[in-house]
Design an enzyme around this catalytic site. Sequence first.
Site, PDB file in Angstrom:
ATOM      1  CE  LYS A 197      -2.264   0.518  -1.707  1.00  0.00           C
ATOM      2  NZ  LYS A 197      -3.317  -0.496  -1.871  1.00  0.00           N
ATOM      3  CE1 TYR A 218      11.748  -0.051   5.993  1.00  0.00           C
ATOM      4  CE2 TYR A 218      13.410  -0.577   7.632  1.00  0.00           C
ATOM      5  CZ  TYR A 218      12.213  -0.852   7.014  1.00  0.00           C
ATOM      6  OH  TYR A 218      11.469  -1.930   7.415  1.00  0.00           O
ATOM      7  CG  ASP A 233      -3.558  -3.839  -1.566  1.00  0.00           C
ATOM      8  OD1 ASP A 233      -2.757  -3.834  -2.513  1.00  0.00           O
ATOM      9  OD2 ASP A 233      -4.614  -3.191  -1.573  1.00  0.00           O
TER      10      ASP A 233
END
Length: 369
Positions: free
Chosen positions: A173, A124, A206
């Site tokens: 991640k 962002y 995930d």
Amino acid sequence: MTYRVTLIPGDGIGPEVTEAARLVAEATGVKIDWEVVEAGEKAIQRSGTPLPGEVLDSVRRNRLAVKGPITTPIGGGFRSVNVALRQQLDLYASVRPARAIAGEGTRYPDTDLIVVREATEGLYSGVEHWVDRDHTAAETVNVITRKASDRIIRFAFELARRERRRRVTAVHKANIMKTTGALFQTAFREMAPRYPEIVADERLVDNMCMQLAKKPEEYDVIVTTNLFGDIISDLCAGLAGGLGVVPGALFGEEIAVFEPVHGSAPKYAGQDKADPVAEILCLELLYRHLGEREAAERIFHAVWETIAEKKFVTYDLALPGYTAHPVPPSTCSAMAREIARKVPNVDLDHPLVRPGGSHVTPLDPHLLE
Ligand code: NAD
């Protein structure tokens, strides 16, 4: 004592749900002097900008705000007012308690998760551009800093300690994002030993989504970066009963802004159909932040009882497909009136018990000392 609080009604269903929250606030007897300012579509019509300076001035002055959702044009147009507000006021910690209420509207009636999302950087950052003149390639810069990672991770552990939560899970991640992901992971690994009483573990984002869909009761406090936090908090809202029931709070060092997880739901705007609970529970979080514990607990009990009774609940807690026990749907305003009517009358000594038998313990979100 009267508290002065900025109120930003927002767009779409925002004015309806913030009006509902005001009604419930009045029923607590704790006096709030609302300073109403407009951001979003109405502000553009009036002053040509979606985030006029007077909005930021008002929140800075009062240090407290309650906000409805604000529409962001998709795929173009002006930048998100919500993101700008968080960045300009340095509201770095987004706290989203996803609590199933009275087992309604959910397949996971014992859900009780808190998502702590970094809210000022990551994907962002606003740093994005076309790579070529023909607009066939583009990039967005994912800014992760050690300073922001440290403060959000510390915030999550402090919150877990205050709330007597057993576990903090970091979501990243770092297998693919070997710089930004690894930086966040390292910050988490170095902070965790300072909180030996709390189990600290990590999940790749995930896998986290799959684990939450499969066994949400195993998780507790989740801390993550901006975009993953956005996605995970909507997932957790779905587990807890939908976007209609999950509130949120944004904390900076001195300012707190309370806003629901949900957006402006334009398709329901002006129809008196939206669930007011998420915005009403923002008031619960505001009162806890102010130290007005009884008012906060009255609001939560009144919401719980209203949903448990199911005489006045909106479509998302009433219609087949949303609930195992369908009833005729009520309106946003009727549900808010029922919650407000109950607020002075609820029995706070009556424990709230989840279908699985666990007792609901009140939340106590606060700024870092
Ligand atoms: P949304 O949260 O507005 O709606 C998603 C779904 O949830 C819709 O089906 C909607 O009908 C339902 N829903 C949301 N709130 C509800 C409520 N209170 N009661 C019952 N059902 C409810 O998400 P969206 O459609 O992806 O976004 C709409 C707009 O809101 C976009 O412009 C987006 O940028 C903006 N948005 C703003 C905020 C914010 O102000 N903090 C947050 C998210 C999205």
